[in-house]
Scaffold this motif. Structure first.
Motif, PDB file in Angstrom:
ATOM      1  N   LEU A 199      43.485  54.354  51.582  1.00 21.24           N
ATOM      2  CA  LEU A 199      42.442  54.298  52.610  1.00 21.24           C
ATOM      3  C   LEU A 199      42.813  53.332  53.732  1.00 21.24           C
ATOM      4  CD1 LEU A 199      39.661  55.542  53.136  1.00 21.24           C
ATOM      5  CD2 LEU A 199      38.639  53.562  51.991  1.00 21.24           C
ATOM      6  N   SER A 200      43.712  52.394  53.456  1.00 18.01           N
ATOM      7  CA  SER A 200      44.114  51.427  54.486  1.00 18.01           C
ATOM      8  C   SER A 200      44.830  52.102  55.655  1.00 18.01           C
ATOM      9  CB  SER A 200      45.021  50.353  53.872  1.00 18.01           C
ATOM     10  OG  SER A 200      46.283  50.898  53.506  1.00 18.01           O
ATOM     11  N   ALA A 201      45.299  53.329  55.456  1.00 12.21           N
ATOM     12  CA  ALA A 201      45.968  54.062  56.540  1.00 12.21           C
ATOM     13  C   ALA A 201      44.967  54.768  57.454  1.00 12.21           C
ATOM     14  CB  ALA A 201      46.941  55.086  55.955  1.00 12.21           C
ATOM     15  N   LEU A 202      43.669  54.693  57.132  1.00  8.17           N
ATOM     16  CA  LEU A 202      42.668  55.326  57.987  1.00  8.17           C
ATOM     17  C   LEU A 202      42.640  54.621  59.337  1.00  8.17           C
ATOM     18  CD1 LEU A 202      40.307  57.458  57.943  1.00  8.17           C
ATOM     19  CD2 LEU A 202      38.798  55.511  57.413  1.00  8.17           C
ATOM     20  N   PRO A 203      42.857  55.336  60.425  1.00  6.35           N
ATOM     21  CA  PRO A 203      42.902  54.678  61.739  1.00  6.35           C
ATOM     22  C   PRO A 203      41.508  54.224  62.171  1.00  6.35           C
ATOM     23  CG  PRO A 203      43.031  57.047  62.015  1.00  6.35           C
ATOM     24  CD  PRO A 203      43.091  56.790  60.538  1.00  6.35           C
ATOM     25  N   GLU A 204      41.494  53.308  63.126  1.00  4.39           N
ATOM     26  CA  GLU A 204      40.225  52.831  63.666  1.00  4.39           C
ATOM     27  C   GLU A 204      39.460  54.014  64.257  1.00  4.39           C
ATOM     28  OE1 GLU A 204      38.520  49.510  66.852  1.00  4.39           O
ATOM     29  OE2 GLU A 204      40.671  49.620  66.394  1.00  4.39           O
ATOM     30  N   GLY A 205      38.212  54.142  63.861  1.00  4.46           N
ATOM     31  CA  GLY A 205      37.393  55.251  64.324  1.00  4.46           C
ATOM     32  C   GLY A 205      37.468  56.482  63.450  1.00  4.46           C
ATOM     33  N   GLY A 206      38.414  56.499  62.502  1.00  4.67           N
ATOM     34  CA  GLY A 206      38.523  57.634  61.588  1.00  4.67           C
ATOM     35  C   GLY A 206      37.402  57.622  60.560  1.00  4.67           C
ATOM     36  N   GLY A 243      34.872  69.738  58.679  1.00  2.00           N
ATOM     37  CA  GLY A 243      35.211  68.399  59.147  1.00  2.00           C
ATOM     38  C   GLY A 243      35.048  68.270  60.647  1.00  2.00           C
ATOM     39  N   GLY A 244      34.631  67.105  61.065  1.00  2.00           N
ATOM     40  CA  GLY A 244      34.541  66.836  62.492  1.00  2.00           C
ATOM     41  C   GLY A 244      35.911  66.546  63.077  1.00  2.00           C
ATOM     42  N   GLU A 245      35.969  66.339  64.377  1.00  2.00           N
ATOM     43  CA  GLU A 245      37.241  66.043  65.038  1.00  2.00           C
ATOM     44  C   GLU A 245      37.816  64.734  64.499  1.00  2.00           C
ATOM     45  OE1 GLU A 245      39.036  65.347  69.546  1.00  2.00           O
ATOM     46  OE2 GLU A 245      36.958  66.021  69.255  1.00  2.00           O
ATOM     47  N   GLY A 246      39.093  64.777  64.104  1.00  2.00           N
ATOM     48  CA  GLY A 246      39.731  63.585  63.555  1.00  2.00           C
ATOM     49  C   GLY A 246      39.222  63.191  62.187  1.00  2.00           C
ATOM     50  N   ALA A 247      38.662  64.149  61.443  1.00  2.00           N
ATOM     51  CA  ALA A 247      38.113  63.839  60.115  1.00  2.00           C
ATOM     52  C   ALA A 247      39.239  63.698  59.087  1.00  2.00           C
ATOM     53  CB  ALA A 247      37.139  64.925  59.687  1.00  2.00           C
ATOM     54  N   TYR A 248      38.948  62.950  58.019  1.00  2.00           N
ATOM     55  CA  TYR A 248      39.893  62.717  56.931  1.00  2.00           C
ATOM     56  C   TYR A 248      39.225  63.043  55.595  1.00  2.00           C
ATOM     57  CZ  TYR A 248      42.962  60.276  60.193  1.00  2.00           C
ATOM     58  OH  TYR A 248      43.792  59.979  61.239  1.00  2.00           O
ATOM     59  N   ALA A 249      40.049  63.155  54.573  1.00  2.00           N
ATOM     60  CA  ALA A 249      39.569  63.319  53.204  1.00  2.00           C
ATOM     61  C   ALA A 249      40.426  62.449  52.299  1.00  2.00           C
ATOM     62  CB  ALA A 249      39.631  64.778  52.775  1.00  2.00           C
ATOM     63  N   LEU A 250      39.880  62.087  51.151  1.00  3.53           N
ATOM     64  CA  LEU A 250      40.598  61.232  50.205  1.00  3.53           C
ATOM     65  C   LEU A 250      40.637  61.922  48.850  1.00  3.53           C
ATOM     66  CD1 LEU A 250      41.924  58.348  50.077  1.00  3.53           C
ATOM     67  CD2 LEU A 250      39.776  57.583  49.034  1.00  3.53           C
ATOM     68  N   MET A 251      41.843  62.134  48.331  1.00  2.97           N
ATOM     69  CA  MET A 251      42.024  62.640  46.979  1.00  2.97           C
ATOM     70  C   MET A 251      42.313  61.462  46.062  1.00  2.97           C
ATOM     71  SD  MET A 251      43.985  63.516  44.231  1.00  2.97           S
ATOM     72  CE  MET A 251      45.648  63.224  44.834  1.00  2.97           C
ATOM     73  N   VAL A 252      41.541  61.333  45.011  1.00  2.00           N
ATOM     74  CA  VAL A 252      41.705  60.250  44.036  1.00  2.00           C
ATOM     75  C   VAL A 252      41.970  60.885  42.677  1.00  2.00           C
ATOM     76  CG1 VAL A 252      40.601  58.304  42.887  1.00  2.00           C
ATOM     77  CG2 VAL A 252      40.175  58.722  45.319  1.00  2.00           C
ATOM     78  N   THR A 253      42.978  60.400  41.975  1.00  2.00           N
ATOM     79  CA  THR A 253      43.253  60.894  40.634  1.00  2.00           C
ATOM     80  C   THR A 253      43.611  59.730  39.728  1.00  2.00           C
ATOM     81  OG1 THR A 253      44.521  62.503  39.342  1.00  2.00           O
ATOM     82  CG2 THR A 253      45.709  61.356  41.086  1.00  2.00           C
ATOM     83  N   GLY A 254      43.337  59.891  38.457  1.00  2.00           N
ATOM     84  CA  GLY A 254      43.639  58.840  37.497  1.00  2.00           C
ATOM     85  C   GLY A 254      42.646  58.878  36.354  1.00  2.00           C
ATOM     86  N   GLU A 255      43.158  58.744  35.155  1.00  2.00           N
ATOM     87  CA  GLU A 255      42.294  58.694  33.978  1.00  2.00           C
ATOM     88  C   GLU A 255      43.057  58.027  32.852  1.00  2.00           C
ATOM     89  OE1 GLU A 255      41.774  63.011  32.562  1.00  2.00           O
ATOM     90  OE2 GLU A 255      42.714  63.134  34.534  1.00  2.00           O
TER      91      GLU A 255
END
Length: 329
Positions: free
Chosen positions: A77-84, A146-158
């Protein structure tokens, strides 16, 4: 080996992987230390070591699940740009029950990350292929909603929280790990060229398969992986010779030797170094292997890589990506 140029046609607004991160608990154990817990005799453990290539794995039963998931998710998530803005979060897992029925892990992760306006949900029906499948699902959601410049996050782990979850007879000993991937459309990160998937529903009840069915599945295994790999390559407009490395799941060395023979490729083209180091980590394997390769400088800008996983049930999945260093640290 010849290397292709990167000017092949790609989908309009392709899915791009902006940041991939992984996390493994510090506690490492030899497989023999799990013999009593798993009810495995010395001879059975010897088969896992000698023929399946297992040695050590990360296993920490005292680590809360959210503590396992948090580090990789925050790093990605730290790679999410400002305003993203992260519109969607998918928690991809293999075992359907990872928490009590009234606990929604996807929503807990969303809240932990402070993503108050993000739609969070879980995916598990493709077992260990669920993480690759989640990337495809999130990309389609971004295209549709998604809106303009939208992002998604995939999380995996168990976690391998019980012997029945940790030991897949004659196949694997499961281990703890987590990974996360920040996704957008037409970004600067790795480009997803294709994703191919196939499910053989006749093996859905894997705990109840007869010895004959298990034998049949084992005999088909390498050929089925080869089929889905060639489908992904065809969809990407590439050949196997144009793939720099296959980045696989860590099920065991024997299964991959069979697959390598079926594919007719040099063994060094399939990255198996992490099988004895980490064993099979559910749906996180390919991303743990990806970050190992990236962090040791083995991923090359502009070259193509093949992510491959297999899930019990039985689902085979392969994804072709083109690496771009803009997505690295």
């Amino acid at each position: 080996m010849s290397h292709p140029t990167t000017d092949r046609p790609t989908p309009v607004c392709p899915i791009t992987l902006e940041r991939i991160e992984s996390y493994l608990p510090e506690r490492s154990v030899r497989i023999e230390e799990l013999g009593e817990r798993l009810g495995l005799r010395r001879a059975q453990l010897g088969v896992f070591r000698k023929f399946y290539g297992l040695d050590r794995l990360r296993f920490d039963p005292d680590l809360p699940l959210l503590d396992l998931l948090r580090p990789a998710a925050r790093s990605a998530l730290s790679a999410l740009p400002e305003g993203g803005q992260v519109d969607f979060l998918a928690y991809a897992h293999t075992t359907q029950a990872v928490a009590p029925a009234d606990v929604d892990i996807a929503q807990l992760v969303r809240d932990e990350l402070g993503l108050v306006d993000t739609e969070a949900f879980g995916l598990s029906h493709q077992a260990c292929v669920s993480s690759l499948g989640a990337i495809e699902v999130l990309g389609e959601l971004l295209r549709a909603e998604g809106g303009e410049g939208a992002y998604a996050l995939m999380v995996t782990g168990e976690q391998a929280y019980a012997p029945i979850v940790q030991h897949i007879p004659n196949t694997a000993i499961m281990a703890d790990a987590a990974a996360s991937c920040l996704i957008t459309l037409d970004g600067d990160g790795d480009v997803v060229r294709s994703f191919a998937i196939r499910t053989l529903g006749e093996y859905a009840q894997w705990l109840e398969l007869t010895p004959e069915q298990n034998t049949e599945f084992g005999e088909q295994y390498g050929g089925r992986i080869a089929e889905v790999i060639h489908q992904a390559l065809a969809d990407a407009g590439l050949t196997l010779d144009e793939i720099d490395l296959v980045i696989p799941h860590n099920v065991n060395m024997l299964a991959w030797r069979q697959t390598i023979k079926e594919l007719g490729v040099a063994p060094e083209k399939v990255f198996l170094d992490n099988v004895p180091r980490f064993s099979h980590t559910f749906a996180s394997d390919v991303f743990v292997n990806y970050t190992t390769l990236r962090d040791t400088g083995r991923l090359v800008d502009g070259r193509h890589y093949l992510l491959v996983s297999v899930g019990l049930g039985a689902t085979f999945g392969a994804m072709v990506i083109t690496h771009r260093t803009a997505g690295d640290h």
